[in-house]
Motif scaffolding. Structure first.
Motif, mmCIF file in Angstrom:
data_model
loop_
_atom_site.group_PDB
_atom_site.id
_atom_site.type_symbol
_atom_site.label_atom_id
_atom_site.label_comp_id
_atom_site.label_asym_id
_atom_site.label_seq_id
_atom_site.Cartn_x
_atom_site.Cartn_y
_atom_site.Cartn_z
ATOM 1 N N LEU A 163 198.562 87.374 63.227
ATOM 2 C CA LEU A 163 199.606 86.447 62.588
ATOM 3 C C LEU A 163 199.747 87.068 61.071
ATOM 4 N N ARG A 164 199.446 88.564 60.933
ATOM 5 C CA ARG A 164 199.707 89.150 59.702
ATOM 6 C C ARG A 164 199.702 88.193 58.542
ATOM 7 N N LEU A 165 198.203 87.702 58.277
ATOM 8 C CA LEU A 165 198.114 86.798 57.277
ATOM 9 C C LEU A 165 198.046 87.427 55.770
ATOM 10 N N SER A 166 198.747 86.704 54.763
ATOM 11 C CA SER A 166 198.709 87.107 53.321
ATOM 12 C C SER A 166 196.863 86.557 52.894
ATOM 13 N N ASP A 167 196.775 87.117 51.917
ATOM 14 C CA ASP A 167 195.674 86.546 51.166
ATOM 15 C C ASP A 167 195.634 85.024 51.020
ATOM 16 N N ASP A 168 196.893 84.579 50.472
ATOM 17 C CA ASP A 168 197.021 83.157 50.437
ATOM 18 C C ASP A 168 196.751 82.468 51.822
ATOM 19 N N GLU A 169 197.245 82.939 52.897
ATOM 20 C CA GLU A 169 197.342 82.299 54.237
ATOM 21 C C GLU A 169 195.850 82.301 54.540
ATOM 22 N N ILE A 170 194.961 83.484 54.256
ATOM 23 C CA ILE A 170 193.711 83.606 54.462
ATOM 24 C C ILE A 170 192.918 82.481 53.991
ATOM 25 N N ALA A 171 193.082 82.325 52.544
ATOM 26 C CA ALA A 171 192.494 81.353 51.900
ATOM 27 C C ALA A 171 192.746 79.956 52.215
ATOM 28 N N MET A 172 194.015 79.524 53.212
ATOM 29 C CA MET A 172 194.128 78.251 53.794
ATOM 30 C C MET A 172 193.196 78.198 54.840
ATOM 31 N N VAL A 173 192.909 79.338 55.526
ATOM 32 C CA VAL A 173 192.402 79.161 56.751
ATOM 33 C C VAL A 173 190.821 78.937 56.473
ATOM 34 N N MET A 174 190.391 79.773 55.444
ATOM 35 C CA MET A 174 188.907 79.693 54.953
ATOM 36 C C MET A 174 188.586 78.483 54.379
ATOM 37 N N GLY A 175 189.594 77.684 53.395
ATOM 38 C CA GLY A 175 189.372 76.658 52.778
ATOM 39 C C GLY A 175 189.177 75.482 53.910
ATOM 40 N N HIS A 176 190.184 75.391 54.901
ATOM 41 C CA HIS A 176 190.097 74.521 56.011
ATOM 42 C C HIS A 176 188.771 74.444 56.766
ATOM 43 N N GLU A 177 188.217 75.648 56.976
ATOM 44 C CA GLU A 177 186.782 75.771 57.814
ATOM 45 C C GLU A 177 185.926 75.495 56.710
ATOM 46 N N MET A 178 185.933 75.848 55.470
ATOM 47 C CA MET A 178 184.991 75.418 54.667
ATOM 48 C C MET A 178 184.939 73.976 54.627
ATOM 49 N N ALA A 179 185.881 73.126 54.435
ATOM 50 C CA ALA A 179 186.154 71.791 54.307
ATOM 51 C C ALA A 179 185.486 71.040 55.641
ATOM 52 N N HIS A 180 185.562 71.665 56.654
ATOM 53 C CA HIS A 180 184.966 71.180 57.963
ATOM 54 C C HIS A 180 183.416 71.041 57.721
ATOM 55 N N ALA A 181 182.751 72.024 57.080
ATOM 56 C CA ALA A 181 181.412 72.083 56.926
ATOM 57 C C ALA A 181 181.085 71.210 55.565
ATOM 58 N N LEU A 182 181.651 71.082 54.733
ATOM 59 C CA LEU A 182 181.575 70.399 53.344
ATOM 60 C C LEU A 182 181.866 68.959 53.786
ATOM 61 N N ARG A 183 182.692 68.408 54.626
ATOM 62 C CA ARG A 183 182.888 67.028 54.961
ATOM 63 C C ARG A 183 181.789 66.601 56.169
ATOM 64 N N GLU A 184 181.247 67.643 56.669
ATOM 65 C CA GLU A 184 180.324 67.512 57.581
ATOM 66 C C GLU A 184 180.733 66.814 58.807
ATOM 67 N N HIS A 185 181.677 67.359 59.373
ATOM 68 C CA HIS A 185 182.487 66.760 60.623
ATOM 69 C C HIS A 185 181.611 67.283 61.681
ATOM 70 N N SER A 186 180.793 68.567 61.802
ATOM 71 C CA SER A 186 179.911 68.838 62.791
ATOM 72 C C SER A 186 178.781 68.021 63.121
ATOM 73 N N ARG A 187 178.281 67.781 61.826
ATOM 74 C CA ARG A 187 177.173 66.700 62.012
ATOM 75 C C ARG A 187 177.479 65.380 62.761
ATOM 76 N N GLU A 188 178.568 64.805 62.243
ATOM 77 C CA GLU A 188 179.166 63.779 62.691
ATOM 78 C C GLU A 188 179.496 63.695 63.927
ATOM 79 N N GLN A 189 180.065 64.651 64.640
ATOM 80 C CA GLN A 189 180.624 64.858 66.111
ATOM 81 C C GLN A 189 179.245 64.916 66.950
ATOM 82 N N LEU A 190 178.131 65.744 66.294
ATOM 83 C CA LEU A 190 176.995 65.866 67.200
ATOM 84 C C LEU A 190 176.202 64.552 67.349
#
Length: 305
Positions: A163-190
């Motif tokens: 996807l030839r990601l820029s630093d800004d785009e990497i930050a958006m992917v990483m922020g999104h994935e961090m948010a899943h952990a912070l909002r505990e979506h895995s915990r709820e789904q399990l």
């Protein structure tokens, strides 16, 4: 939980055989003491969960409170399971020569972006202050990235290179994935998945009749295959957008990122593990476009620091 007092003298307010807590809460006559205590504990926990799940006072994006179902799975046990699963994944990648060294420029790039985002995570989940954050880069053509409970992050080289990601785009992917952990979506789904697999009704669990917590904590192997709901995905998009903007990454990159994701979906159906659990689409992009102005001021302020 408030301890229960023994049955007391019958009165108009307290019928024969009822149980009371020290705060005056009374269970109906005939209710088994253990069942009443379990139910009362959950109700008290629910109230505390609601208070702890409120959004940061300064939040610019509008997302709801986290689900109280997540409290059916102990956070500490799930984070330990995630840490073990993450270690196994990295050991396997290392043994196959696929774990990119810590000194590699691309790994250092990811670590630099993570270090910029991490200071803005604790406001969304107080537990994040104690997480041992970790970032790894794995050689793979798959377009994928994730963050496990407890802050265990991995990127595959395919998502950056294809996807030839820029630093800004990497930050958006990483922020999104961090948010899943912070909002505990895995915990709820399990919690939901465990209820189904054990054949235990959620109603029974809420009354303390199901061993859902201990069972779900042993399901660390499911963490990489969980599919989040549309609401969870929207939630992670917006929380991640705000975290990245506060760290000084251009929020418009969230839009260009998902446009690239959409193009990847149309051109090649192989190696799209990320897109199988994070579907792209026009509405997702429109929602991000609506929210970019809300966090642009945060981005501009961060860039001035």
């Amino acid at each position: 939980m408030h301890p229960a007092l023994p049955p007391h003298t019958p009165s108009d307010d307290h019928p024969t055989g009822c149980w009371c807590a020290q705060d005056g809460a009374c269970a109906p006559a005939g209710t088994p003491r253990s069942l009443w205590q379990a139910r009362r504990a959950f109700l008290l926990l629910g109230g505390a969960a609601t208070a702890s799940a409120t959004l940061p006072a300064w939040a610019q994006v509008d997302v709801g409170a986290s689900s109280r179902l997540r409290h059916l799975v102990p956070a500490e046990e799930l984070e330990q399971a995630a840490e073990q699963e993450y270690a196994k994944l990295l050991q396997e990648a290392r043994s196959q020569g696929k774990l990119v060294p810590a000194g590699d420029a691309q790994t250092q790039r990811l670590q630099r972006i993570a270090q910029a985002l991490i200071p803005h995570t604790a406001a969304w989940n107080e537990r994040a202050r104690q997480w041992q954050w970790s970032v790894a880069l794995i050689r793979s053509n798959d377009i994928n990235a994730f963050c496990m409970p407890g802050g265990k992050i991995a990127f595959f080289t395919g998502i950056i290179d294809k996807l030839r990601l820029s630093d800004d785009e990497i930050a958006m992917v990483m922020g999104h994935e961090m948010a899943h952990a912070l909002r505990e979506h895995s915990r709820e789904q399990l919690a939901k998945n465990t209820a189904t697999s054990l054949g235990i009704s959620l109603g029974a669990q809420l009354l303390g009749l199901g061993d859902v917590g201990n069972y779900a904590a042993r399901l660390g192997g499911q963490l990489l295959s969980l599919r989040f709901s549309r609401n969870d995905e929207s939630d992670a998009d917006l929380v991640g957008l705000e975290i990245a903007a506060r760290a000084g990454y251009n929020p418009n990159a969230a839009v260009s990122l998902w446009e690239k994701m959409g193009n990847a979906t149309g051109s090649n159906a192989n190696g799209l593990a990320f897109l199988s659990t994070h579907p792209s689409g026009p509405e997702r992009i429109r929602e991000l476009q609506r929210n970019v102005p809300r966090v642009t001021g945060l981005y501009e302020a961060a860039r001035r620091r």
